[in-house]
Design an enzyme around this catalytic site. Structure first.
Site, PDB file in Angstrom:
ATOM      1  N   SER A 152      46.130  28.386 -19.068  1.00 46.05           N
ATOM      2  CA  SER A 152      45.154  29.157 -18.304  1.00 46.05           C
ATOM      3  C   SER A 152      45.727  29.385 -16.917  1.00 46.05           C
ATOM      4  CB  SER A 152      43.838  28.368 -18.180  1.00 46.05           C
ATOM      5  OG  SER A 152      43.018  28.947 -17.179  1.00 46.05           O
TER       6      SER A 152
ATOM      7  N   TYR B  79      39.911  20.442 -16.124  1.00 47.60           N
ATOM      8  CA  TYR B  79      40.451  21.548 -16.935  1.00 47.60           C
ATOM      9  C   TYR B  79      41.824  21.972 -16.412  1.00 47.60           C
ATOM     10  CZ  TYR B  79      40.370  26.192 -19.219  1.00 47.60           C
ATOM     11  OH  TYR B  79      40.665  27.319 -19.962  1.00 47.60           O
TER      12      TYR B  79
END
Ligand code: NAP
Length: 247
Positions: A142, A155
């Site tokens: 990401s 995350y």
């Protein structure tokens, strides 16, 4: 036995994973994908891939479990007549919150799926690919793993880890010409981002040079390139699919 390539995609029942399954089915692959609990969504993905001419196996398996990953890999190899040509580690979760309020469970849950799940799958499938002397691995990172993001310390750690694992395994498998690359999406329209408020979305859009949210198919196209023959000399790389967000 089918002569097609066998692609194994984690988290293929919804969102980006579904778009990847359909895109690889269009690329003449047979598909094995897993999901954690959404069996109806999984049926829909299966149907969409079969419409593209693929043989498809949908498997319920939690990639946070090493044993379930091994069983998923066993079933995929059996379905592929002993081969797994492409592995896409797509499944991922978020448990957002500011660090001061983030619980141990929120860290553990995200690392278990995003980091350890990717590790278990790469470990199991790379053994098979080494025996085959061929294979393509694509991991889902990401832009948050590159840029960081307030409220996503857990995350970001997991997605930065995916990049580190990608580059390390790319070096380990390079002598056999097995490629390992990552895709780093920005803001893509899926259930994961659908929960954001309009105000939060507008704030994110301000940071995207395209001023637009991407589609799951945009990510699937990059995965298809890295999983295909035309990227044979590319390994250890991270392609951002983000409308310029991480420039
Ligand atoms: P999503 O819509 O929430 O779908 C997640 C998929 O992963 C579902 O198929 C889900 O299955 C599966 N999954 C979740 N936990 C699992 C587990 N423990 N075991 C097996 N399968 C599991 O997510 P998405 O937005 O498509 O994201 C896909 C990937 O792209 C993730 O790695 C995410 O971090 C990454 N990403 C997304 C964005 C974005 O903007 N959407 C941006 C950057 C990176 P069930 O439905 O059965 O739970």
């Amino acid at each position: 036995m089918s002569e097609k390539k066998l692609a194994l995609v984690t988290g293929g029942s919804r969102g980006i994973g579904r778009a990847i399954c359909v895109r690889l089915a269009r690329m003449d692959c047979d598909i094995v994908f897993n999901y954690r609990s959404g069996s109806e969504a999984a049926e829909e993905t299966k149907k969409l891939c079969e419409e593209k001419g693929a043989r498809v196996l949908a498997v319920q398996a939690d990639i946070a479990s090493s044993a379930e990953c091994d069983e998923l890999i066993r079933q995929a190899a059996e379905f592929g007549g002993g081969r797994i040509d492409i592995l896409v580690n797509n499944a991922g979760i978020t448990k957002d919150g500011l660090l001061g309020r983030m619980k141990d469970e929120d860290l553990d849950a995200v690392l278990e799926v995003n980091l350890k799940g990717t590790f278990y799958m790469m470990r199991g499938v790379s053994k098979l690919m080494l025996r085959q002397k061929a294979g393509k691995i694509v991991n889902m990172s990401s832009v948050v793993g590159i840029m960081g993001n307030a409220g996503q310390v857990n995350y970001a750690a997991s997605k930065a880890a995916v990049i580190g694992m990608t580059k390390s395994l790319a070096r380990e498998l390079a002598t056999r010409k097995i490629t390992v690359n990552a895709v780093a999406p920005g803001m893509i329209g899926t259930d994961m981002t659908g929960a954001l408020s309009d105000a939060a979305k507008e704030k994110i859009l301000e940071g995207i040079p395209f001023h637009a949210i991407g589609e799951p198919e945009d990510v699937a196209n990059a995965v298809a390139f890295l999983a295909g023959e035309e990227s044979g000399y590319i390994t250890g790389q991270v392609i951002c699919v983000d409308g310029g967000m991480a420039i």
